[in-house]
Design a protein around this motif. Structure first.
Motif, short mmCIF file in Angstrom:
data_model
loop_
_atom_site.label_atom_id
_atom_site.label_comp_id
_atom_site.label_asym_id
_atom_site.label_seq_id
_atom_site.Cartn_x
_atom_site.Cartn_y
_atom_site.Cartn_z
N LEU A 295 0.82 -1.22 0.00
CA LEU A 295 0.00 0.00 0.00
C LEU A 295 0.85 1.27 0.00
CD1 LEU A 295 -2.63 1.70 0.56
CD2 LEU A 295 -2.16 1.33 2.98
N LEU A 296 0.49 2.15 -0.93
CA LEU A 296 1.01 3.52 -0.88
C LEU A 296 -0.22 4.37 -0.60
CD1 LEU A 296 3.38 4.18 -3.90
CD2 LEU A 296 3.68 5.08 -1.60
N GLY A 297 -0.31 4.91 0.59
CA GLY A 297 -1.55 5.60 0.95
C GLY A 297 -1.32 6.99 1.50
N TYR A 298 -2.03 7.97 0.91
CA TYR A 298 -1.95 9.38 1.35
C TYR A 298 -3.31 9.73 1.94
CZ TYR A 298 -0.88 14.41 0.89
OH TYR A 298 -0.63 15.73 1.12
N GLY A 299 -3.33 10.60 2.93
CA GLY A 299 -4.60 10.92 3.58
C GLY A 299 -4.81 9.94 4.72
N PHE A 300 -5.93 9.21 4.70
CA PHE A 300 -6.31 8.39 5.84
C PHE A 300 -5.20 7.44 6.30
CE2 PHE A 300 -8.43 4.57 7.60
CZ PHE A 300 -8.92 5.14 8.75
N TYR A 301 -4.68 6.63 5.38
CA TYR A 301 -3.68 5.63 5.81
C TYR A 301 -2.34 6.26 6.17
CZ TYR A 301 -7.11 2.15 4.58
OH TYR A 301 -8.26 1.42 4.54
N GLY A 302 -2.02 7.40 5.54
CA GLY A 302 -0.80 8.12 5.92
C GLY A 302 -0.94 8.67 7.33
N ASP A 303 -2.12 9.23 7.63
CA ASP A 303 -2.34 9.82 8.95
C ASP A 303 -2.39 8.74 10.04
OD1 ASP A 303 -2.44 12.16 7.59
OD2 ASP A 303 -4.61 12.46 7.74
N VAL A 304 -3.03 7.61 9.70
CA VAL A 304 -3.09 6.51 10.67
C VAL A 304 -1.66 6.08 11.02
CG1 VAL A 304 -3.71 4.08 11.01
CG2 VAL A 304 -5.36 5.64 9.98
N LEU A 305 -0.83 5.95 10.00
CA LEU A 305 0.54 5.49 10.26
C LEU A 305 1.32 6.51 11.09
CD1 LEU A 305 2.62 3.26 9.63
CD2 LEU A 305 3.43 4.72 7.78
N THR A 306 1.23 7.79 10.70
CA THR A 306 1.97 8.82 11.42
C THR A 306 1.57 8.82 12.90
OG1 THR A 306 1.94 10.13 9.42
CG2 THR A 306 2.54 11.30 11.42
N ASP A 307 0.25 8.75 13.13
CA ASP A 307 -0.23 8.76 14.51
C ASP A 307 0.19 7.49 15.25
OD1 ASP A 307 -2.07 10.30 16.37
OD2 ASP A 307 -2.91 8.28 16.49
N SER A 308 0.14 6.35 14.55
CA SER A 308 0.41 5.08 15.23
C SER A 308 1.89 4.89 15.56
CB SER A 308 -0.09 3.90 14.40
OG SER A 308 0.70 3.79 13.24
N GLU A 309 2.78 5.53 14.79
CA GLU A 309 4.21 5.38 15.06
C GLU A 309 4.57 5.87 16.46
OE1 GLU A 309 7.13 4.03 13.27
OE2 GLU A 309 5.32 3.00 12.65
N ARG A 310 3.80 6.87 16.94
CA ARG A 310 4.06 7.39 18.29
C ARG A 310 3.55 6.44 19.37
NH1 ARG A 310 2.84 12.48 15.46
NH2 ARG A 310 0.60 12.19 15.73
N LYS A 311 2.82 5.41 18.92
CA LYS A 311 2.21 4.49 19.90
C LYS A 311 2.70 3.07 19.69
CE LYS A 311 -1.90 7.33 19.98
NZ LYS A 311 -1.42 8.30 18.97
N ARG A 312 3.94 2.92 19.21
CA ARG A 312 4.48 1.59 18.95
C ARG A 312 4.40 0.68 20.16
NH1 ARG A 312 6.63 -1.08 15.00
NH2 ARG A 312 6.69 0.02 13.05
N TRP A 313 4.50 1.30 21.36
CA TRP A 313 4.46 0.51 22.59
C TRP A 313 3.15 -0.28 22.71
CZ3 TRP A 313 0.31 1.96 25.60
CH2 TRP A 313 -0.22 3.23 25.35
N MET A 314 2.10 0.15 21.98
CA MET A 314 0.81 -0.56 22.06
C MET A 314 0.81 -1.85 21.26
SD MET A 314 -1.90 2.44 21.38
CE MET A 314 -3.31 2.33 22.34
N GLY A 315 1.86 -2.05 20.43
CA GLY A 315 1.89 -3.23 19.57
C GLY A 315 0.88 -3.08 18.44
N PRO A 316 0.39 -4.21 17.89
CA PRO A 316 -0.52 -4.14 16.74
C PRO A 316 -1.79 -3.33 17.00
CG PRO A 316 0.27 -6.40 17.07
CD PRO A 316 0.75 -5.61 18.24
N ALA A 317 -2.20 -3.19 18.27
CA ALA A 317 -3.45 -2.46 18.59
C ALA A 317 -3.31 -0.97 18.25
CB ALA A 317 -3.79 -2.64 20.06
N ARG A 318 -2.07 -0.50 18.04
CA ARG A 318 -1.89 0.94 17.74
C ARG A 318 -2.65 1.33 16.47
NH1 ARG A 318 2.55 -1.76 15.85
NH2 ARG A 318 3.56 -1.10 13.91
N TYR A 319 -2.74 0.40 15.51
CA TYR A 319 -3.42 0.72 14.25
C TYR A 319 -4.92 0.90 14.48
CZ TYR A 319 0.82 -0.46 11.61
OH TYR A 319 2.08 -0.50 11.10
N ASP A 320 -5.50 0.11 15.38
CA ASP A 320 -6.94 0.23 15.64
C ASP A 320 -7.22 1.57 16.33
OD1 ASP A 320 -7.43 -2.39 14.68
OD2 ASP A 320 -6.61 -3.16 16.57
N PHE A 321 -6.37 1.89 17.31
CA PHE A 321 -6.53 3.15 18.04
C PHE A 321 -6.43 4.33 17.07
CE2 PHE A 321 -4.98 6.77 20.37
CZ PHE A 321 -5.73 6.75 21.53
#
Ligand SMILES: Nc1ncnc2c1ncn2[C@@H]1O[C@H](COP(=O)(O)OP(=O)(O)OP(=O)(O)O)[C@@H](O)[C@H]1O
Ligand SMILES: CCCCCCCCCCCCC/C=C/[C@@H](O)[C@H](CO)NC(=O)CCCCC
Ligand SMILES: [Ca+2]
Length: 555
Positions: A295-321
């Motif tokens: 996936l190359l994703g701009y907008g929703f998936y880009g924002d989800v990734l940027t936000d989730s990188e700060r929550k790596r400690w949550m493990g895979p659940a970071r993507y749901d959050f």
């Protein structure tokens, strides 16, 4: 199932103390219980089992002296207890057994022979057949990311994969990575690749991305290809890559095997499967940025990734959050998408047919594209000249996604683009225009149901070979000038707009999510390279191939 062909061996052996006719050809190992007197057992069918030689993992001679052997769980079994008192010599064949939902297991069957010589003939004949399969890897370079997903990579490899490799006689050099990009840099500079038949990564999509970056870089550099030129034809990588899933999404493993299961992946590696895959190169102003396979994703998936990188400690659940958070945030982004439609090839993004094992669309398109490149010396370089072919769309988008393959994963088992192909030389460009939260939710939820996520007025999808994106408030000089002329505003206002567009609160730019890595630029030029890499996989098998109702594991 393959046809039996000429028999190499045919003997009466015993399986679980029952007499069986056992035969071996170049393709098949078959055992069939003998029915001594059909008159007395007229209703009892004689069950026949067949295993394709290509799916035999190994053959093991049982230890005659001790009369016992170690099982996978480490306990010891007496051969006599398992096989009956009159066992004599015995050998065990380990083979692939298909279970539910595309999972493979290593099953075994023990044959007892009346005499030593016959037993040894069987063992050596099966080993000869296995040795003749040249596509099987003998030596692998394994990279383990100990921090991917739930941080189980090392344990998964040691407990589930290494014992299978050892049984199959696959030797390995294992590197547990110590920092991000360790594997990539080792493949670029340090690894003596000639020694290996393949590279295995234990981790998620990010780890796989490291491996392909290392291998592609090495192949192009050795071949004198300029990576910064988007029009260069890249050289295919010769080493196959295996993925042992131990990440958070593992979408490349899921979309090429049909499940995220370390044992299944290890077995696909051992039997020497091969699945070609497209790779998209991403450039910015003639500077190479990254490669993408999913996936190359701009907008929703880009924002989800940027936000989730700060929550790596949550493990895979970071993507749901972060997924829920970014859905609620509901940002849209303005920009221009230009694309080169994929013409003269099979398939569309709205097809009902799916890319499956031995996919004819991938085979035909792969052939067509290489013929075209050879015969007319026409590749993307000339595509980029034929300006009339390019199409341009301007707009406000919640998401711009390019899926080079289905991107199926446990979150969306059918994928972001269910009809996309692994190796057809194209990517599906999905544009989700600004719409209400309610409609965007409907679109997202359709990824998890049978309903068509593209059948909505604000969504369009195009199968393309190349595309470009420029954000509305682009930092490139030419765009800035265009902006100034169009808007008739002073440069200082443009600068303000860049950070805060008209509404004054939402950001003007998103980021690109490139297979789970954030890209540093927003204006990009993307080109698909057909079948640039190969995986130890075979694509998802059709259910009809493996639904064997006589197999209790499959029910
Ligand atoms: N030893 C290490 N220490 C820190 N980071 C590492 C190490 N080895 C690899 N990495 C980096 O960790 C990142 C994430 O790894 P990986 O893809 O395996 O797991 P994930 O992000 O949880 O899963 P997914 O990519 O499937 O969502 C990768 O970008 C990789 O470069
Ligand atoms: C509110 C209801 C929501 C229902 C949403 C269902 C749609 C889920 C689509 C998931 C698509 C994943 C595509 C794969 C992307 C990978 O290259 C990347 C790296 O592993 N993973 C993510 O970016 C992780 C992306 C995670 C996004 C949630
Ligand atoms: Ca493709």
């Amino acid at each position: 199932m393959e046809r039996p062909g000429r028999l190499l061996l045919l003997s009466e052996l015993r399986v679980r103390n029952a007499a069986c006719d056992v035969s071996l050809s170049r393709c098949l190992l078959t055992w069939k219980r003998r029915v001594s007197s059909p008159v007395y057992r007229p209703f009892r069918p004689s069950v026949s089992h067949s295993v394709s030689v290509s799916e035999i993992i190994a053959v093991r001679e049982e230890d005659e002296d001790s009369g016992s052997r170690q099982t996978d769980d480490g306990s010891w079994n007496k051969i006599e207890e398992r096989e009956g008192k009159d066992c004599g010599q015995a050998f065990t064949v380990l083979y692939v057994e298909r279970c539910r939902q595309h999972r493979w297991r290593c099953a075994e069957v023990t044959f007892t022979c009346p005499d030593v010589a016959l037993c040894q003939r069987w063992v050596s004949s099966i080993r000869e057949q296995l040795a003749a399969i040249t596509s099987r890897p003998r030596r692998l370079l394994v990279y383990i990311n100990p921090y991917g997903g739930k941080r189980q990579g090392k344990r998964i490899y040691d407990q589930k994969v290494a014992p299978l490799f050892a049984q199959a006689g696959v030797s390995t050099d294992v590197i547990v990575t110590e920092y991000a990009n360790h594997a990539r840099d080792h493949l670029r500079k340090g690894a003596e690749l000639k020694k290996y038949d393949g590279v295995v990564c234990v981790g998620g999509d990010g780890m796989f991305s490291e491996i392909i970056h290392g291998l592609i870089w090495r192949t192009q550099t050795d071949g004198g290809v300029d990576l910064n030129c988007p029009d260069e034809t890249l050289l295919p990588c010769s080493l196959r890559i295996g993925i042992i899933p131990a990440g958070s999404t593992d979408c490349i493993c899921f979309a090429t095997v049909g499940t995220n299961d370390p044992v299944t992946s290890a077995l696909h590696i051992i039997v020497g499967d091969s699945q070609p895959m497209d790779v998209s190169s991403v450039h910015h102003n003639n500077t190479f940025l990254r490669y993408s396979v999913s996936l190359l994703g701009y907008g929703f998936y880009g924002d989800v990734l940027t936000d989730s990188e700060r929550k790596r400690w949550m493990g895979p659940a970071r993507y749901d959050f972060s997924g829920v958070k970014m859905f609620l945030t509901h940002h849209y982004y303005e920009g221009t998408v230009s694309y080169l439609p994929a013409r003269g090839i099979l398939g569309t993004p709205r097809d009902a047919a799916r890319c499956r094992s031995g996919c004819l669309v991938c085979q035909r398109n792969g052939q067509l594209l290489s013929d075209r490149a050879e015969n007319y010396e026409m590749d993307e370089a000339s595509d980029s000249d034929s300006d009339s072919e390019w199409r341009t769309i301007r707009g406000k988008f919640l998401a711009i996604n390019a899926a080079s393959m289905s991107c199926a994963c446990p979150r969306t088992p059918k994928g972001l683009s269910p009809a996309a192909h692994l190796a057809d030389g194209t990517t599906d460009l999905i544009l989700v225009r600004k719409c209400s939260r309610f409609n965007f939710l409907r679109h997202l939820l359709r990824h998890t149901s049978k309903d068509d996520q593209f059948d909505m007025t604000f969504v369009e999808v195009h199968r393309v070979r190349r595309f470009r994106f420029t954000p509305r408030y682009c930092q490139s000089d030419s765009d800035l000038e265009l902006d100034l002329r169009e808007n008739g505003k002073h440069q200082i206002f443009s600068q303000i707009f860049r950070d805060h567009p008209a509404c004054g609160c939402a950001p003007a730019y998103s980021s690109w999510n490139c297979d789970g890595e954030i890209l540093t630029h927003t204006a990009i030029d993307v080109r698909v390279h057909c079948q640039l890499i190969k995986l130890f996989a075979r694509g998802i098998e059709e259910p009809a191939v493996f639904e064997d109702l006589t197999n209790p594991c499959a029910i």
